[in-house]
Design a protein around this motif. Structure first.
Motif, mmCIF file in Angstrom:
data_model
loop_
_atom_site.group_PDB
_atom_site.id
_atom_site.type_symbol
_atom_site.label_atom_id
_atom_site.label_comp_id
_atom_site.label_asym_id
_atom_site.label_seq_id
_atom_site.Cartn_x
_atom_site.Cartn_y
_atom_site.Cartn_z
ATOM 1 N N UNK A 25 0.804 -1.216 0.000
ATOM 2 C CA UNK A 25 0.000 0.000 0.000
ATOM 3 C C UNK A 25 0.843 1.274 0.000
ATOM 4 N N UNK A 26 2.030 1.212 0.584
ATOM 5 C CA UNK A 26 2.903 2.388 0.609
ATOM 6 C C UNK A 26 3.909 2.318 -0.533
ATOM 7 N N UNK A 27 4.128 3.439 -1.199
ATOM 8 C CA UNK A 27 5.185 3.489 -2.205
ATOM 9 C C UNK A 27 6.540 3.339 -1.502
ATOM 10 N N UNK A 28 7.469 2.666 -2.156
ATOM 11 C CA UNK A 28 8.778 2.444 -1.557
ATOM 12 C C UNK A 28 9.829 3.275 -2.290
ATOM 13 N N UNK A 29 10.909 3.579 -1.555
ATOM 14 C CA UNK A 29 12.030 4.342 -2.096
ATOM 15 C C UNK A 29 13.326 3.579 -1.853
ATOM 16 N N UNK A 30 14.437 4.215 -2.281
ATOM 17 C CA UNK A 30 15.738 3.588 -2.136
ATOM 18 C C UNK A 30 16.337 3.752 -0.756
ATOM 19 N N UNK A 67 8.979 -7.734 -7.396
ATOM 20 C CA UNK A 67 9.565 -6.660 -8.181
ATOM 21 C C UNK A 67 9.031 -5.308 -7.760
ATOM 22 N N UNK A 68 9.684 -4.265 -8.276
ATOM 23 C CA UNK A 68 9.274 -2.877 -8.045
ATOM 24 C C UNK A 68 9.071 -2.198 -9.392
ATOM 25 N N UNK A 69 8.037 -1.337 -9.467
ATOM 26 C CA UNK A 69 7.684 -0.735 -10.762
ATOM 27 C C UNK A 69 6.948 0.572 -10.537
ATOM 28 N N UNK A 110 9.821 6.978 -6.264
ATOM 29 C CA UNK A 110 8.845 6.101 -5.614
ATOM 30 C C UNK A 110 8.440 4.972 -6.559
ATOM 31 N N UNK A 111 8.242 3.788 -5.975
ATOM 32 C CA UNK A 111 7.869 2.632 -6.781
ATOM 33 C C UNK A 111 6.874 1.764 -6.016
ATOM 34 N N UNK A 112 6.135 0.949 -6.757
ATOM 35 C CA UNK A 112 5.261 -0.055 -6.165
ATOM 36 C C UNK A 112 6.081 -1.312 -5.886
#
Length: 327
Positions: A134-139, A162-164, A255-257
């Protein structure tokens, strides 16, 4: 004076004797183990060979889902994606394909009793499942999953973590995708991890690396991890580093899913798959890097993504530079 010289001479002989005994013992030990005597490495050399694993002291655990509740609890942390994703996939995603059993999230792929039409107007004969965080992820973060692969063949069964975010259209700020793992291809014992980006003409570009195991990975649970750092991606299997990428890495502020799903690739071998097939997830974890200036020491060959490379049948549990070969 001569007496002192004799004592010194005797002490030298004693030291030489002890040295020869110790050397002989070391030779016997190495000989009995079947290994050649190797030169002793200095401290710096030893240190350079050590950081092949994950040092969790560098990370703070910020999210963990052990899937110990029920299906209803999934909606607390995850969006349960419905419909279809991907033109070359044969499944429609349905919430009914997600279940929780014995502390595991189970994504089940199976044939449908009757074909169903998705919102894209295409009719599908198969169903599977998809979740994204539910939360966008970062590096400056470490992403991990412990899971067990389905037992499908060739390109049909397509589990992934994966992240997209976005595509290459003018309406977006650029395509971003990091595949922590995908299992697909002509050899179902092989997996990949991938990096994708948009070129100057807004065309999707990417490179991947393929790793193959002596035994298929659907036999047991394994941990797949990726550290997304500033200008560096580091991939791990079961805590052992297998690849470092330093080119085309998304900005750590992007930001990525975060997604886990089981797709069905468009392959003739789908007729050979024994349904239902299950992608079983024990847990998913996210860590944040304690010190953002920490670039993490790595020991695998750096892959800058400017040409495709593969790993030629490495021993996954003991990956070393010598196991990585260019083609």
């Amino acid at each position: 004076m001569s007496y002192i010289m004799k004592l010194i001479h005797i002490q030298i002989l004693i030291l030489l004797f002890h040295s020869s005994v110790l050397f002989g013992q070391r030779s016997l030990v190495n000989s009995s183990s079947g290994k050649r005597n190797e030169p002793i490495m200095n401290d710096n050399a030893e240190k350079s060979s050590e950081p092949c694993g994950i040092d969790y002291q560098d990370w703070n655990l910020t999210f963990e889902d052990d899937f110990n509740g029920s299906v209803k609890d999934l909606s607390e942390n995850w969006y349960l994606f419905g419909d279809n994703h991907g033109q070359d996939e044969l499944q429609i995603y349905k919430w009914e394909q997600l279940s929780v059993s014995d502390g595991n999230l189970v994504i089940t792929a199976q044939s449908l009793p009757k074909p169903e039409m998705a919102s894209n107007g295409i009719t599908y004969n198969y169903a599977s499942g998809w979740i994204h965080y539910k939360n966008m992820v970062k590096g400056n973060a470490l992403f991990e999953i412990r899971c067990k692969m389905p037992e499908g063949r060739e390109q049909t069964l397509w589990p992934a973590f994966w992240m997209w975010n976005g595509d290459c259209s003018p309406q977006t700020d650029g395509y971003r995708e990091i595949d922590i793992f995908e299992y697909w291809g002509n050899n179902f014992k092989c997996g990949t991890n991938n990096v994708f980006w948009c070129d100057g003409n807004r065309n999707r570009q990417g490179c991947f690396i393929e790793y193959c195991e002596k035994q298929p990975f659907f036999n047991d649970f394994h941990i797949f991890s990726a550290a997304w750092l500033n200008n560096k991606l580091v991939f791990y299997i079961d805590g052992k580093e297998i690849r470092t990428v330093t080119d085309y890495v998304p900005s750590v502020s992007a930001e990525m899913y975060l997604i886990a799903n089981l797709a069905l690739g468009n392959s003739p071998s789908i007729s050979e798959v024994k349904f239902p097939q299950r992608f079983v997830i024990d847990w998913i974890k996210i860590y944040n890097l304690k010190d953002k200036e920490n670039t993490l020491e790595t020991c695998t060959r750096t892959d800058n993504c400017r040409k495709a490379r593969t790993i030629n049948e490495p021993e996954i549990l003991k990956v070393e530079n010598k196991n990585l070969k260019d083609f």
